[in-house]
Design an enzyme around this catalytic site. Sequence first.
Site, PDB file in Angstrom:
ATOM      1  N   ARG A  55      58.261 -37.925  78.784  1.00  0.00           N
ATOM      2  CA  ARG A  55      58.316 -36.655  79.500  1.00  0.00           C
ATOM      3  C   ARG A  55      57.149 -35.742  78.951  1.00  0.00           C
ATOM      4  NH1 ARG A  55      61.497 -32.646  78.191  1.00  0.00           N
ATOM      5  NH2 ARG A  55      63.022 -33.715  77.902  1.00  0.00           N
ATOM      6  N   TYR A 108      48.374 -20.354 101.068  1.00  0.00           N
ATOM      7  CA  TYR A 108      48.896 -21.660 101.390  1.00  0.00           C
ATOM      8  C   TYR A 108      50.499 -21.038 101.687  1.00  0.00           C
ATOM      9  CZ  TYR A 108      51.009 -26.389 101.381  1.00  0.00           C
ATOM     10  OH  TYR A 108      51.617 -27.751 101.646  1.00  0.00           O
ATOM     11  N   ASP A 178      44.223 -20.937  93.420  1.00  0.00           N
ATOM     12  CA  ASP A 178      44.386 -22.402  94.137  1.00  0.00           C
ATOM     13  C   ASP A 178      43.003 -22.706  94.438  1.00  0.00           C
ATOM     14  OD1 ASP A 178      44.841 -24.383  95.892  1.00  0.00           O
ATOM     15  OD2 ASP A 178      46.605 -23.648  96.562  1.00  0.00           O
ATOM     16  N   LYS A 203      45.145 -34.071  97.352  1.00  0.00           N
ATOM     17  CA  LYS A 203      44.300 -33.870  98.347  1.00  0.00           C
ATOM     18  C   LYS A 203      42.995 -34.658  97.920  1.00  0.00           C
ATOM     19  CE  LYS A 203      47.048 -30.929  99.897  1.00  0.00           C
ATOM     20  NZ  LYS A 203      47.984 -31.284 100.796  1.00  0.00           N
TER      21      LYS A 203
HETATM   22  C1  LIG Z   1      45.535 -25.292  99.567  1.00  0.00           C
HETATM   23  C2  LIG Z   1      46.829 -25.950  99.264  1.00  0.00           C
HETATM   24  N1  LIG Z   1      47.470 -25.819  97.972  1.00  0.00           N
HETATM   25  C3  LIG Z   1      48.305 -26.619  97.550  1.00  0.00           C
HETATM   26  C4  LIG Z   1      48.967 -27.605  98.658  1.00  0.00           C
HETATM   27  C5  LIG Z   1      50.274 -28.019  97.942  1.00  0.00           C
HETATM   28  O1  LIG Z   1      49.867 -29.363  97.629  1.00  0.00           O
HETATM   29  P1  LIG Z   1      51.200 -30.465  97.396  1.00  0.00           P
HETATM   30  O2  LIG Z   1      51.511 -30.840  98.857  1.00  0.00           O
HETATM   31  O3  LIG Z   1      50.921 -31.545  96.570  1.00  0.00           O
HETATM   32  O4  LIG Z   1      52.296 -29.800  97.112  1.00  0.00           O
HETATM   33  C6  LIG Z   1      48.488 -27.758  99.857  1.00  0.00           C
HETATM   34  C7  LIG Z   1      49.067 -28.794 100.828  1.00  0.00           C
HETATM   35  O5  LIG Z   1      48.665 -28.759 101.812  1.00  0.00           O
HETATM   36  C8  LIG Z   1      47.272 -26.713 100.122  1.00  0.00           C
HETATM   37  O6  LIG Z   1      46.586 -27.252 101.393  1.00  0.00           O
END
Ligand SMILES: Cc1ncc(COP(=O)(O)O)c(C=O)c1O
Length: 384
Positions: A55, A108, A178, A203
């Site tokens: 871990r 998001y 983010d 992504k």
């Molecule tokens: C801008 C953005 N941040 C974070 C995330 C979250 O990522 P995860 O799906 O890996 O939790 C997404 C997912 O679509 C996103 O579009």
Amino acid sequence: MTMSKDKPETRIVSEGRMSDTHFGAVNTPVYRASTILYPDLAAIKANTQPYTYGRRGTLSTQSFEEAISAIEGAARTVSVTSGVQAIALAILSVCGAGDHLLMVDSCYEPTRTLCDRTLKRFGIQTSYYAPDDDITAHLKPNTRAVFCESPGSLTFEVQDVPAIAKAAHAHGASVLIDNTWATPLFFRPLEHGVDLSIQAATKYIGGHADVMLGYVAANEKHAGRLHQVHGDLGLYASGDDCFLGLRGLRTLAVRLARHQETGLTLARWLQARPEVARILHPALPGDPGHALWKRDFSGSCGLFGVVLKPVSEAQLAAFVDGLQHFGIGYSWGGFESLIIPAHIRRTVRPFKAEGPVLRIHAGLEDTGDLIADLEKGLARMTRA
Ligand SMILES: Cc1ncc(COP(=O)(O)O)c(C=O)c1O
């Protein structure tokens, strides 16, 4: 960490490699481990063994995290199992009960849910600011963190991150972002005053729509606490997933260049169509965020928005449902093109759209094929 003089495109290829330890294998192989053995009791007492328990990391996680730190210019990176987990970890590493978190309204949607539901239950109070607000008026005596997402989810507003960081730091608050849209190749948050850079590596870094992965990269001041909270919460990303993240990272520059080119071509083509009211893409001149994007970013990815002129639900379905090369699905950043209706929720300033809003992800297919597909779709929409 001292930044290498090499260009980012070189660093994503060369950093985090451990061929000497792996019989010359170029990329670090997958380590699957829970128990890690010590040679003797003295080694336990000395507590200097680099790997102690699955871990707490293996060579697979270390390779991925070291490569990311080198690109982000970070003192430390920790990997987790998703982008949302990275968002939660970053916030929890700076905020506690009684603290205020200032969150951008264009975040998001699951970030908003996390704040308004679970973090609220644990005594962290969240309020929202519009992406182009001067944050000074929103800061409270207990504001511990300011969270940015630039460009914003679904609506793609670009934020003045250096100005936000200056105001937040003057107030003693940390700055989190983010940065999934740009990736550290097109925007390097720590160089613009951010303390914790968050990435849904699910992504573009994964890049093949087959891995869930996230990370938080911290500057020197925030590295210790980030690592501590990551450990306390028992967070972890598997060796298999870090391996896929690292493999994706090696080709990120060429993939992103193609996503960028195709995204811009589709956006410009759609912009000229009579069915389209406007395009949400900060790399297009005329977009409200273009000047800031040009100042701070070195590129754009394949994700952008399309605001259609008013059409019926049946017309929208005729367009989207019949597309051959655009899958209907959440997520983005993989090799394939996607389209999804955007359901936009804003609580500070409503987003006014002429008609339905679609989010398009431009994949790596031939651009002409994608345009032909969209053209047929728009004709179906008009006929329906
Ligand atoms: C801008 C953005 N941040 C974070 C995330 C979250 O990522 P995860 O799906 O890996 O939790 C997404 C997912 O679509 C996103 O579009």
